[in-house]
Design an enzyme around this catalytic site. Sequence first.
Site, PDB file in Angstrom:
ATOM      1  CB  SER A 176      14.678   9.636  -5.673  1.00 57.25           C
ATOM      2  OG  SER A 176      13.519  10.277  -5.233  1.00 57.25           O
ATOM      3  CE  LYS A 228     -11.756   7.340  -3.973  1.00 56.89           C
ATOM      4  NZ  LYS A 228     -11.008   6.374  -3.155  1.00 56.89           N
TER       5      LYS A 228
END
Length: 348
Positions: A176, A228
């Site tokens: 990864s 948000k």
Amino acid sequence: MEFLSEYGLFLAKTATLLISIMIIVVFLISVGQRTRRADHGHIEVRSLNDNMENITRTLKHMVQHPDVFKQEQKQHKKTLKQTQKSEKVASKTGGERRSRVYVVEFEGDIHASAVKHLREEVTAILSVAEPIDEVVVKIESPGGHVHGYGLAASQLRRIVDKEVPLTVSVDKVAASGGYMMACIANRIIAAPFALLGSIGVIAQIPNFHRFLKNHDVDVEVLTAGEFKRTLTLFGENTDKGREKFLADLEDVHALFKEFVSENRPVVEIDTVSTGEAWYGRRALDHKLIDELKTSDEYLYDKCEECDVYQVRHIEDKNRLDRILDRTHTMLMRLTGRDKLEAPGPYIY
């Protein structure tokens, strides 16, 4: 029975006192780490040629006949003297010198915190390295935060941009985020059972909303901006928030795939970007690496023909800092906090 009762009360008080002290120590350590200047450190350079030579000389001294050992050492000193003389002449006349190999180690955690050392090491190396030299980065990392490993990969990009050959060596795992760093290199080598790949993105976030609601606890999450906050720990998550969060993960995955494709175009990105990881031989079949070889073997061969140096950035710490760091590490292990993960996303 009265004695046992008093003794139990004494143990409870003692445990409470110790826990309080541990909390205070952890708090002081946290404050100290926040206020500690990041630029307090120095570069340490070690010749791997000398290290290899010392090991070889020690072993030969034990197993060879004294006369043979003495003659061989005499010849070695003569050869070394001639080599140093040739390098000195080449330096004065601008002639070609021996190539240098600079070795850097990156041990990654979930936050890619080793990047603070990597950036200093790369800066030091690039101040002296030339295109005839080489940088070898030994990566050991299962991945972690996107932004942390993105910055680490950018540090390695600096080497390639200066046209200094970059080789990444993986002995155990570069998955990864670790592979995001590795794919920058001109060449990737790995041990036969090293783990590579895992080109995917994951995020996991616990939610305590129902638990708090059952105990009559309300949590108000107030935001300005529709997205948000998408998913929260304590507020009520919505389907719309989940969809947005998943869309963000997909976008990060797309960027990750594009990054690997740009830096390692030989891979079939749709085949290797499923989040799977492969051991060395299978990784070679998928062209995630270029060769099966351990870092020890590679650097040993380089010592035969190049000057090999290990470069490390060492953070300067006083005695109190060292004690606090050791205490912090011990407490984190005891409480299991070294294994806790903050909300993602992770390339992990």
